[in-house]
Design a protein around this motif. Structure first.
Motif, PDB file in Angstrom:
ATOM      1  N   ARG A 178      -6.691   9.740  -5.701  1.00  0.00           N
ATOM      2  CA  ARG A 178      -7.646   8.778  -5.299  1.00  0.00           C
ATOM      3  C   ARG A 178      -9.080   8.410  -5.861  1.00  0.00           C
ATOM      4  N   GLY A 226      -2.185   5.521  -1.357  1.00  0.00           N
ATOM      5  CA  GLY A 226      -1.743   4.452  -2.068  1.00  0.00           C
ATOM      6  C   GLY A 226      -2.031   4.656  -3.712  1.00  0.00           C
ATOM      7  N   SER A 227      -3.021   5.397  -3.978  1.00  0.00           N
ATOM      8  CA  SER A 227      -3.497   5.407  -5.394  1.00  0.00           C
ATOM      9  C   SER A 227      -2.298   6.184  -6.146  1.00  0.00           C
ATOM     10  N   GLU A 285       1.531  -0.861  -0.426  1.00  0.00           N
ATOM     11  CA  GLU A 285       0.484  -0.719  -1.629  1.00  0.00           C
ATOM     12  C   GLU A 285       1.737  -0.399  -2.871  1.00  0.00           C
ATOM     13  N   SER A 313       3.590  -3.797  -3.709  1.00  0.00           N
ATOM     14  CA  SER A 313       2.746  -4.806  -4.189  1.00  0.00           C
ATOM     15  C   SER A 313       2.576  -4.555  -5.489  1.00  0.00           C
ATOM     16  N   GLU A 314       2.473  -3.017  -5.986  1.00  0.00           N
ATOM     17  CA  GLU A 314       2.179  -2.900  -7.293  1.00  0.00           C
ATOM     18  C   GLU A 314       3.522  -2.642  -8.094  1.00  0.00           C
ATOM     19  N   LYS A 340      -0.184   1.616   5.254  1.00  0.00           N
ATOM     20  CA  LYS A 340      -0.985   1.178   4.180  1.00  0.00           C
ATOM     21  C   LYS A 340      -0.255   1.624   2.874  1.00  0.00           C
ATOM     22  N   ILE A 341       0.310   2.728   2.649  1.00  0.00           N
ATOM     23  CA  ILE A 341       0.737   3.223   1.437  1.00  0.00           C
ATOM     24  C   ILE A 341       1.848   2.435   1.028  1.00  0.00           C
ATOM     25  N   ASP A 366      -8.403   6.920  -9.227  1.00  0.00           N
ATOM     26  CA  ASP A 366      -8.102   5.690  -9.091  1.00  0.00           C
ATOM     27  C   ASP A 366      -9.008   4.744  -9.178  1.00  0.00           C
ATOM     28  N   ARG A 394      -0.914   3.743  -8.858  1.00  0.00           N
ATOM     29  CA  ARG A 394      -1.601   3.447 -10.186  1.00  0.00           C
ATOM     30  C   ARG A 394      -2.021   4.333 -10.941  1.00  0.00           C
TER      31      ARG A 394
END
Length: 240
Positions: free
Chosen positions: A121, A151-152, A35, A38-39, A31-32, A124, A155
């Motif tokens: 997280r 994944g936070s 992410e 994509s960010e 998942k990470i 976020d 951001r």
């Protein structure tokens, strides 16, 4: 394939002194890694199984990718059960905190990487863009911290700084066991929410420098709350 020297280098990034020396860290997880990609986080290289690479081709444009088998992933992984992908990234250059007009979480002496990752997280989730860590906090780029952010980290900026000098700029809210009930506070749009060490809480010096002391009302018999849980409850009360 990875050479023995490359494997040794990636393994070394599990340790803070080598992360600091190289200015790089690893992030792993099915998942990470997507992410981060994509960010638009600058990823230096991705190490992944061929099946994972095939399933994520669109995200891997202009990214250096090395196919590895599960045995090699197990060698370079910091996790007990490795995932299918790992990313190599540069640690962001230090930047000053922007405190005016925003809400910030500041942490003093947080020692558990899982707690730090969870709080990132939570930040976020509530739209908080920066978390400030005192210099004696656990390293934000510890693999376990990165894993706990889910994944936070893509951001939320993590800034290392002494905390007390920042408390003069905006209102500050120190989480303590003996403060004003948080239900008495209105929604805030500017300020610093402070969370302390897992066992000792915030230092007396930080508490004394804060504008407000806030407390989550206790209805039962538990002695204390996990730092991440406390941060979530406080953010849920003060930001919504």
């Amino acid at each position: 394939m990875l050479s023995k020297a490359q494997i040794k280098y990636i393994q070394s990034l599990q340790h803070k002194k080598y992360r600091q020396k190289s200015g790089q860290f690893i992030a792993e997880g099915d998942k990470i890694v997507p992410e981060l990609l994509s960010e638009g986080v600058p990823v230096q290289e991705v190490y992944a199984t061929t099946s994972w690479i095939s399933a994520h081709e669109q995200l891997l444009n202009n990214v250096r990718v090395t196919a590895v088998d599960e045995a090699v992933l197990k060698q370079i992984s910091a996790l007990t059960t490795p995932n299918q992908a790992m990313a190599l990234l540069n640690i962001p250059e230090p930047t000053p905190a922007v405190l005016k007009g925003v809400v910030t979480i500041a942490l003093e002496t947080i020692q558990d990487p899982g707690n730090l990752g969870t709080i990132i997280r939570i930040a976020d989730w509530f739209g908080i863009k920066q978390v400030i860590c005192s210099p004696d906090c656990v390293d934000a780029y510890n693999p376990k911290t990165i894993q706990a952010t889910m994944g936070s980290i893509a951001r939320v900026r993590v800034i290392e700084s002494e905390i007390i000098p920042l408390l003069q700029e905006v209102p500050s809210y120190a989480a303590t066991l003996h403060g004003t009930n948080i239900v008495e506070f209105k929604k805030i749009e500017e300020g610093i929410i402070l969370i302390g060490n897992e066992s000792r809480g915030l230092s007396d010096q930080v508490i004394a420098a804060c504008t407000y002391r806030i407390t989550i009302p206790r209805l039962g018999g538990a002695e204390s709350l996990n730092a991440g849980i406390a941060a979530g409850i406080i953010c849920g009360r003060l930001l919504i």
